[in-house]
Design an enzyme around this catalytic site. Structure first.
Site, PDB file in Angstrom:
ATOM      1  N   LYS A 116       0.812  -1.220   0.000  1.00 36.94           N
ATOM      2  CA  LYS A 116       0.000   0.000   0.000  1.00 36.94           C
ATOM      3  C   LYS A 116       0.846   1.271   0.000  1.00 36.94           C
ATOM      4  O   LYS A 116       0.394   2.300  -0.486  1.00 36.94           O
ATOM      5  CB  LYS A 116      -0.948  -0.004   1.187  1.00 36.94           C
ATOM      6  CG  LYS A 116      -2.039  -1.016   0.974  1.00 36.94           C
ATOM      7  CD  LYS A 116      -3.134  -0.896   1.964  1.00 36.94           C
ATOM      8  CE  LYS A 116      -4.003  -2.099   1.737  1.00 36.94           C
ATOM      9  NZ  LYS A 116      -5.194  -2.214   2.391  1.00 36.94           N
ATOM     10  N   GLU A 200      -2.659   7.284   7.733  1.00 39.91           N
ATOM     11  CA  GLU A 200      -3.367   8.269   6.912  1.00 39.91           C
ATOM     12  C   GLU A 200      -4.532   8.847   7.692  1.00 39.91           C
ATOM     13  O   GLU A 200      -4.929   8.305   8.728  1.00 39.91           O
ATOM     14  CB  GLU A 200      -3.792   7.691   5.553  1.00 39.91           C
ATOM     15  CG  GLU A 200      -4.624   6.470   5.598  1.00 39.91           C
ATOM     16  CD  GLU A 200      -4.895   5.872   4.208  1.00 39.91           C
ATOM     17  OE1 GLU A 200      -4.022   5.927   3.313  1.00 39.91           O
ATOM     18  OE2 GLU A 200      -5.992   5.328   4.039  1.00 39.91           O
ATOM     19  N   GLU A 275      -9.531   1.313  -5.960  1.00 37.64           N
ATOM     20  CA  GLU A 275     -10.465   1.662  -4.890  1.00 37.64           C
ATOM     21  C   GLU A 275     -10.239   3.092  -4.411  1.00 37.64           C
ATOM     22  O   GLU A 275      -9.095   3.511  -4.197  1.00 37.64           O
ATOM     23  CB  GLU A 275     -10.297   0.709  -3.703  1.00 37.64           C
ATOM     24  CG  GLU A 275     -10.658  -0.729  -4.051  1.00 37.64           C
ATOM     25  CD  GLU A 275     -10.713  -1.641  -2.825  1.00 37.64           C
ATOM     26  OE1 GLU A 275     -11.469  -2.616  -2.859  1.00 37.64           O
ATOM     27  OE2 GLU A 275      -9.984  -1.377  -1.834  1.00 37.64           O
ATOM     28  N   GLU A 288      -6.387   1.849  -2.735  1.00 34.62           N
ATOM     29  CA  GLU A 288      -5.467   0.807  -3.186  1.00 34.62           C
ATOM     30  C   GLU A 288      -5.957   0.267  -4.509  1.00 34.62           C
ATOM     31  O   GLU A 288      -7.084   0.554  -4.921  1.00 34.62           O
ATOM     32  CB  GLU A 288      -5.390  -0.336  -2.161  1.00 34.62           C
ATOM     33  CG  GLU A 288      -6.707  -1.074  -1.984  1.00 34.62           C
ATOM     34  CD  GLU A 288      -6.541  -2.435  -1.310  1.00 34.62           C
ATOM     35  OE1 GLU A 288      -5.428  -2.951  -1.242  1.00 34.62           O
ATOM     36  OE2 GLU A 288      -7.571  -2.976  -0.882  1.00 34.62           O
ATOM     37  N   ASN A 290      -6.646  -3.304  -6.526  1.00 34.35           N
ATOM     38  CA  ASN A 290      -6.739  -4.755  -6.442  1.00 34.35           C
ATOM     39  C   ASN A 290      -6.441  -5.350  -7.807  1.00 34.35           C
ATOM     40  O   ASN A 290      -7.067  -5.003  -8.791  1.00 34.35           O
ATOM     41  CB  ASN A 290      -8.129  -5.177  -5.968  1.00 34.35           C
ATOM     42  CG  ASN A 290      -8.329  -4.836  -4.509  1.00 34.35           C
ATOM     43  OD1 ASN A 290      -7.395  -4.927  -3.708  1.00 34.35           O
ATOM     44  ND2 ASN A 290      -9.513  -4.392  -4.154  1.00 34.35           N
ATOM     45  N   PHE A 348     -22.801 -13.018  14.100  1.00 33.91           N
ATOM     46  CA  PHE A 348     -22.221 -13.332  12.797  1.00 33.91           C
ATOM     47  C   PHE A 348     -21.167 -14.431  12.859  1.00 33.91           C
ATOM     48  O   PHE A 348     -20.234 -14.457  12.066  1.00 33.91           O
ATOM     49  CB  PHE A 348     -21.638 -12.071  12.137  1.00 33.91           C
ATOM     50  CG  PHE A 348     -22.681 -11.036  11.852  1.00 33.91           C
ATOM     51  CD1 PHE A 348     -23.374 -11.021  10.662  1.00 33.91           C
ATOM     52  CD2 PHE A 348     -23.013 -10.100  12.818  1.00 33.91           C
ATOM     53  CE1 PHE A 348     -24.361 -10.080  10.425  1.00 33.91           C
ATOM     54  CE2 PHE A 348     -24.005  -9.151  12.583  1.00 33.91           C
ATOM     55  CZ  PHE A 348     -24.674  -9.147  11.375  1.00 33.91           C
TER      56      PHE A 348
HETATM   57  P1  ADP Z   1      -7.874  -3.757   2.772  1.00 29.02           P
HETATM   58  O1  ADP Z   1      -6.903  -3.950   1.650  1.00 29.02           O
HETATM   59  O2  ADP Z   1      -7.377  -4.310   4.062  1.00 29.02           O
HETATM   60  O3  ADP Z   1      -9.259  -4.159   2.425  1.00 29.02           O
HETATM   61  P2  ADP Z   1      -8.460  -0.954   2.193  1.00 29.02           P
HETATM   62  O4  ADP Z   1      -7.410   0.074   2.101  1.00 29.02           O
HETATM   63  O5  ADP Z   1      -9.054  -1.420   0.913  1.00 29.02           O
HETATM   64  O6  ADP Z   1      -7.895  -2.187   3.047  1.00 29.02           O
HETATM   65  O7  ADP Z   1      -9.624  -0.443   3.140  1.00 29.02           O
HETATM   66  C1  ADP Z   1     -10.688  -1.251   3.487  1.00 29.02           C
HETATM   67  C2  ADP Z   1     -11.808  -0.413   4.047  1.00 29.02           C
HETATM   68  O8  ADP Z   1     -11.350   0.320   5.183  1.00 29.02           O
HETATM   69  C3  ADP Z   1     -12.357   0.635   3.108  1.00 29.02           C
HETATM   70  O9  ADP Z   1     -13.353   0.152   2.265  1.00 29.02           O
HETATM   71  C4  ADP Z   1     -12.897   1.656   4.077  1.00 29.02           C
HETATM   72  O10 ADP Z   1     -14.137   1.225   4.555  1.00 29.02           O
HETATM   73  C5  ADP Z   1     -11.920   1.597   5.232  1.00 29.02           C
HETATM   74  N1  ADP Z   1     -10.847   2.615   5.116  1.00 29.02           N
HETATM   75  C6  ADP Z   1      -9.649   2.478   4.527  1.00 29.02           C
HETATM   76  N2  ADP Z   1      -8.929   3.602   4.604  1.00 29.02           N
HETATM   77  C7  ADP Z   1      -9.677   4.502   5.261  1.00 29.02           C
HETATM   78  C8  ADP Z   1      -9.484   5.868   5.692  1.00 29.02           C
HETATM   79  N3  ADP Z   1      -8.367   6.528   5.453  1.00 29.02           N
HETATM   80  N4  ADP Z   1     -10.490   6.459   6.369  1.00 29.02           N
HETATM   81  C9  ADP Z   1     -11.635   5.790   6.648  1.00 29.02           C
HETATM   82  N5  ADP Z   1     -11.869   4.532   6.288  1.00 29.02           N
HETATM   83  C10 ADP Z   1     -10.907   3.867   5.610  1.00 29.02           C
END
Ligand code: ADP
Length: 670
Positions: A116, A200, A275, A288, A290, A348
């Site tokens: 990331k 972040e 994303e 990120e 995918n 769940f």
């Molecule tokens: P992973 O690869 O672990 O799934 P992501 O970066 O795609 O991680 O983030 C997964 C979820 O986490 C996102 O869909 C969002 O809901 C939440 N998220 C990620 N980054 C942030 C952020 N900076 N602020 C708020 N929510 C976040």
């Protein structure tokens, strides 16, 4: 085009890939673990080979074995699906080195985008806006606090190697930083064998919106619109849709261009998803990329009319993209619900077992991508996704209604699923209004229950159907007794209407059923609301019924238990109705209340799984709520907590033991 490919996956995605292959005349090779020997993906393939024991690390994740099978079976390419090895750069490299084609991006692109931190660097270079924060790993809590002060609290700690939301921690104030960082590092080490954490800004009340892109080997890159995936639980998506109500034509174009330029910058080919997170003001930031086909790709297929697996195959084969951006037209609206083996009513927890009855919804504009059927075994070894239901409509409301109706008719017995929980989300007024954020479920739900009272009209419809079916059964019993009655006494006069009392929890309704079985036209009064119902020619013990209520066709799922109990599922509400005649109802207040017994000198296992750790030994003092045993199920670890304060008497399990729901794990002296 390829003539034979190996699919290095299982479940619904393996079956879905095989469907496209069958249509294109490509033969398919399935692989399976011992417990998957009879599963649907094995039956759907042209050939199938055993990989090894159930554990993924001994089967679906053994790269060398997969490549050997691909080679010896004469497959020319490997499709990794999602999960398992789909984003494993080593595997992509090994496949290529073995002279086979990896149906996905080049290994180098997976490496660049898999981390990331590295992908944020790349995104900035490509002119993509990223979430404010420090692009780089943090050294310690002090540095983390300094960064957080710079970007402003709250902040999010994220593992660079992350996935599935693992390890992430929200930090609201400086005092929380050190413990949060420590537990984030611990979880990251365990999950990803890595310790790089970055920071972040935590975006409050965000939406999750992602762009689907495709790139070929000749520099052509296109995007196929967005998907909104804001409905999540523990960072796992549950409902996805395309388009997003929050994305304008102009923003779609801008996000599409950002996604495409990131793909170009990364030297990307094949299918990818970029994303973004959107703040409440509508600003979007890169999260990120995918590097695989996503679980939720069917919503894009339904609005674009494209088969994304076909595009993947063509690109992997070396063909140029068969379309340009201007050829891509998005029509209508599609929504997907993920159907998982879990018990929403019990926090769940994963659910396992054998599917004993299975009836998937059918119908125009409804698609079901399923990896299971009646007889399928759902075990603890893989993730809990059983199937996806995807519905299309000319607009969002139509797509949503079609999906709700499809789920009303999705009957799965033997394994508990979240069908009714997802339907409860889809019928929630805030979902219907399109007011989505990633916090939707925690905001509007308490566990699996919506914070709103159940919709009265839905409840009355359920009561009407329960009483109607009860009435029809009673009538048919009377009909069958008629010839006998003629001999033994006065005939039973058919009544014009019958009155009942239905009771479900605290809701009880007087119901009057009027009509007859021949015309199949009924008027059912629930309190003072009349419902005009037209039934099909029904058997009285059916588990699913589709009937017309006030002119609208609706499905209900039913289960009869004894003579006057009916369980009804409709629009996410799951209720048991007791049905009484007025006389019986008058007597119910004299009935004794059932007693409940507790078993609190023992800790009982709440779910099936494998014991991964036992944290106490006989003689240890424990307190109520303390986690004593860790059980792993469907890739999730859960602590089982002590039901009481006391002293451990006996530990009944040890590391590695398989356990089932209801097994006693630990006993206590109090
Ligand atoms: P992973 O690869 O672990 O799934 P992501 O970066 O795609 O991680 O983030 C997964 C979820 O986490 C996102 O869909 C969002 O809901 C939440 N998220 C990620 N980054 C942030 C952020 N900076 N602020 C708020 N929510 C976040």
């Amino acid at each position: 085009m390829f003539t034979k490919i190996l699919i290095a996956n299982r479940g619904e995605i393996a079956v879905r890939i095989m469907k496209t292959c069958a249509r294109l005349g490509i033969r398919t090779v399935a692989v399976y673990s011992e417990i998957d020997a009879r599963s649907l993906h094995v039956q759907c393939a042209d050939e199938a080979f055993l990989l090894g024991p159930a554990r993924a690390s001994e089967s679906y994740l053994v790269k060398e074995k997969l490549i050997d099978i691909a080679k010896s079976s004469g497959a020319q390419a490997v499709h990794p699906g999602y999960g398992f090895l789909s984003e494993n750069a080593d595997f992509a490299r090994m496949v290529a080195e073995a002279g086979l084609v990896f149906i996905g991006p080049p290994a180098e692109a997976i490496v660049k985008l898999g981390d990331k931190i590295a992908s944020k660097v790349l995104a900035e270079k490509a002119g993509v806006s990223v979430v404010p924060g420090r692009i780089g790993a943090v050294r310690d809590a002090d540095e983390a606090i300094a960064i957080a002060n710079e970007i402003g609290f709250p902040v999010l700690l994220k593992p660079a190697a992350g996935g599935g939301g693992k390890g992430m921690r929200i930090v609201f104030e400086p005092e929380q930083m050190a413990p949060a960082l420590q537990s984030c590092i611990q979880e990251t080490r365990k999950a990803f064998d890595d310790n790089q954490i970055f920071i972040e800004r935590y975006i409050e009340k965000p939406r999750h919106i992602e762009m689907q892109i495709f790139a070929d080997r000749y520099g052509n890159v296109v995007h196929i619109g967005e998907r909104e995936c804001s409905i999540q639980r523990r960072y796992q998506k549950i409902i996805e849709e395309s388009p997003s109500v929050a994305v304008s034509e102009e923003l779609r174009e801008r996000m599409g261009q950002m996604a495409c330029s990131l793909a170009r910058e990364a030297g990307y080919t094949n299918a990818g998803t970029v994303e973004f997170i959107m703040d409440p003001d509508g600003a979007v930031y890169f999260l990120e990329m995918n590097t695989r086909l996503q679980v939720e790709h069917p919503v894009t297929e339904m609005v674009s009319g494209l088969d994304l697996v076909e595009l993947q195959l063509k690109i992997a084969y070396g063909e140029p993209l068969p379309l340009q951006q201007a050829d891509i037209k998005l029509t209508g609206h599609a929504i997907e619900a993920r159907i998982c083996a879990e018990d929403p009513g019990r926090n769940f927890l994963p659910a396992t077992g054998m599917i004993t009855r299975y009836a998937a919804p059918r119908g125009r504009n409804a698609r079901v991508d399923s990896g299971v059927e009646a007889g399928s075994l759902v075990g603890v070894y893989y993730d809990s996704l059983l199937a996806k239901v995807i519905c299309w409509g000319t607009n969002r409301e139509e797509a949503c209604n079609t999906l709700v109706d499809a789920l009303n008719g999705y009957h799965i017995e033997g394994v508990t699923t979240n069908v009714d929980f997802v339907n409860r989300i889809l019928t929630h007024p805030e979902f219907v209004a399109g007011n989505l954020t990633t916090g939707f479920i925690s905001q509007h739900f308490e566990g699996d229950r919506a914070r709103l009272p159940a919709n009265d009209d839905c409840l009355r419809r359920m009561a009407a159907v329960a009483a109607l079916l009860y009435d029809a059964r009673q009538r048919s019993v009377r009909e069958s007794l008629k010839p006998m009655a003629a001999h033994v006494g006065p005939g039973i006069k058919p009544k014009i209407w019958n009155e009942y009392r239905t009771k479900s929890g605290d809701d009880s309704f007087p119901v009057r059923v009027q009509g007859n079985t021949e015309t199949r036209n009924w008027i059912v009064w629930v309190e003072d609301h009349p419902y005009q119902i037209v039934t099909p020619e029904f058997e009285f013990y059916r588990r699913r019924i589709r009937l017309s209520i006030n002119g609208r066709k609706q499905r209900f799922r039913l289960q009869f238990d004894g003579s006057h109990l009916t369980r009804v599922a409709f629009c996410g509400i799951l209720r048991e109705f007791e049905i009484y005649s007025p006389k019986e109802w008058a007597l119910t207040r004299f009935m004794p209340k059932p007693e409940t017994k507790s078993k609190d000198n023992a800790m009982v296992c709440p779910m099936p799984g494998l014991v991964v750790d036992v944290l106490v030994k006989p003689g240890d003092r424990v307190y109520k709520g303390q986690e004593l045993v860790i059980v792993e199920s469907m890739k999730m670890e859960s602590g089982v907590a002590s039901p009481c304060d006391g002293e451990v008497l006996n530990v009944m399990v040890e590391k590695g033991n398989p356990v089932d729901t209801g097994d006693i794990l630990i006993t206590f002296v109090k």
